[in-house]
Design a protein around this motif. Structure first.
Motif, PDB file in Angstrom:
ATOM      1  N   THR A  40      -4.029 -20.790  18.113  1.00 51.19           N
ATOM      2  CA  THR A  40      -4.719 -21.112  16.925  1.00 51.19           C
ATOM      3  C   THR A  40      -6.227 -20.795  17.345  1.00 51.19           C
ATOM      4  OG1 THR A  40      -4.588 -23.588  17.154  1.00 51.19           O
ATOM      5  CG2 THR A  40      -3.002 -22.591  15.738  1.00 51.19           C
ATOM      6  N   SER A  70       7.181 -26.743  17.300  1.00 48.99           N
ATOM      7  CA  SER A  70       6.534 -25.330  16.982  1.00 48.99           C
ATOM      8  C   SER A  70       7.068 -24.359  17.449  1.00 48.99           C
ATOM      9  CB  SER A  70       4.936 -25.433  17.393  1.00 48.99           C
ATOM     10  OG  SER A  70       3.972 -26.828  16.581  1.00 48.99           O
ATOM     11  N   VAL A  98      -2.558 -17.999  12.887  1.00 48.61           N
ATOM     12  CA  VAL A  98      -2.793 -18.818  11.679  1.00 48.61           C
ATOM     13  C   VAL A  98      -1.932 -20.003  11.973  1.00 48.61           C
ATOM     14  CG1 VAL A  98      -1.882 -19.199   9.195  1.00 48.61           C
ATOM     15  CG2 VAL A  98      -2.817 -16.779  10.058  1.00 48.61           C
ATOM     16  N   ASP A  99      -2.620 -21.330  11.452  1.00 50.29           N
ATOM     17  CA  ASP A  99      -1.956 -22.587  11.954  1.00 50.29           C
ATOM     18  C   ASP A  99      -1.291 -23.007  10.693  1.00 50.29           C
ATOM     19  OD1 ASP A  99      -1.113 -25.080  12.896  1.00 50.29           O
ATOM     20  OD2 ASP A  99      -3.086 -25.699  13.553  1.00 50.29           O
ATOM     21  N   GLY A 100       0.064 -22.987  10.588  1.00 52.29           N
ATOM     22  CA  GLY A 100       0.898 -23.265   9.511  1.00 52.29           C
ATOM     23  C   GLY A 100       1.805 -24.586   9.850  1.00 52.29           C
ATOM     24  N   ARG A 101       1.283 -25.277  11.018  1.00 53.50           N
ATOM     25  CA  ARG A 101       2.113 -26.501  11.301  1.00 53.50           C
ATOM     26  C   ARG A 101       1.825 -27.682  10.386  1.00 53.50           C
ATOM     27  NH1 ARG A 101      -0.242 -27.239  17.304  1.00 53.50           N
ATOM     28  NH2 ARG A 101      -1.906 -26.560  16.002  1.00 53.50           N
ATOM     29  N   ARG A 102       3.136 -28.541  10.440  1.00 55.55           N
ATOM     30  CA  ARG A 102       2.801 -29.747   9.515  1.00 55.55           C
ATOM     31  C   ARG A 102       3.664 -30.877  10.568  1.00 55.55           C
ATOM     32  NH1 ARG A 102       7.389 -31.139   6.666  1.00 55.55           N
ATOM     33  NH2 ARG A 102       9.084 -29.649   6.590  1.00 55.55           N
ATOM     34  N   VAL A 160       4.160 -22.225  13.096  1.00 61.62           N
ATOM     35  CA  VAL A 160       4.734 -23.096  12.065  1.00 61.62           C
ATOM     36  C   VAL A 160       5.685 -24.233  12.913  1.00 61.62           C
ATOM     37  CG1 VAL A 160       4.909 -21.290  10.323  1.00 61.62           C
ATOM     38  CG2 VAL A 160       6.827 -21.697  11.966  1.00 61.62           C
ATOM     39  N   THR A 161       6.055 -25.381  11.912  1.00 60.47           N
ATOM     40  CA  THR A 161       6.554 -26.371  12.416  1.00 60.47           C
ATOM     41  C   THR A 161       8.220 -26.146  12.340  1.00 60.47           C
ATOM     42  OG1 THR A 161       5.128 -27.931  12.241  1.00 60.47           O
ATOM     43  CG2 THR A 161       7.289 -28.696  12.482  1.00 60.47           C
ATOM     44  N   THR A 192       1.594 -16.471  13.142  1.00 57.27           N
ATOM     45  CA  THR A 192       1.669 -17.694  12.588  1.00 57.27           C
ATOM     46  C   THR A 192       2.483 -18.916  13.237  1.00 57.27           C
ATOM     47  OG1 THR A 192       1.615 -16.647  10.497  1.00 57.27           O
ATOM     48  CG2 THR A 192       2.378 -18.660  10.351  1.00 57.27           C
TER      49      THR A 192
END
Length: 79
Positions: free
Chosen positions: A59, A39, A64-68, A31-32, A29
């Motif tokens: 990705t 990231s 899974v791309d959970g970045r924001r 994430v930010t 995953t």
């Protein structure tokens, strides 16, 4: 580079000074991390800071791309 991706079997390795952890790209995953302002890749409970280019590569490989996006206009933003 803290990641290696084997495109033939969609497996990846996350690398840091004291860690080499392998797994399926789909188990990663991205994430930010607000404190680091960048990231990170998470796999099996381990977190490795990565570049945005590496995040994109993961990705594409199936992570899974959970970045924001962090924005200065959001209340409580760290930037």
């Amino acid at each position: 580079m803290p990641i290696e991706i084997d495109e033939t079997n969609q497996r990846c390795t996350l690398i840091s000074d004291d860690l080499h952890i392998q797994g399926a790209a789909s188990d990663v995953t991205v994430v930010t991390d607000e404190q680091l302002r960048m990231s990170v890749a998470e796999l099996a409970g381990e977190r490795i800071p990565i570049t945005e280019a590496e995040a994109d590569a993961l990705t594409v490989a199936g992570a899974v791309d959970g970045r924001r996006h962090l924005k200065t206009t959001e209340p409580g933003s760290v930037i």
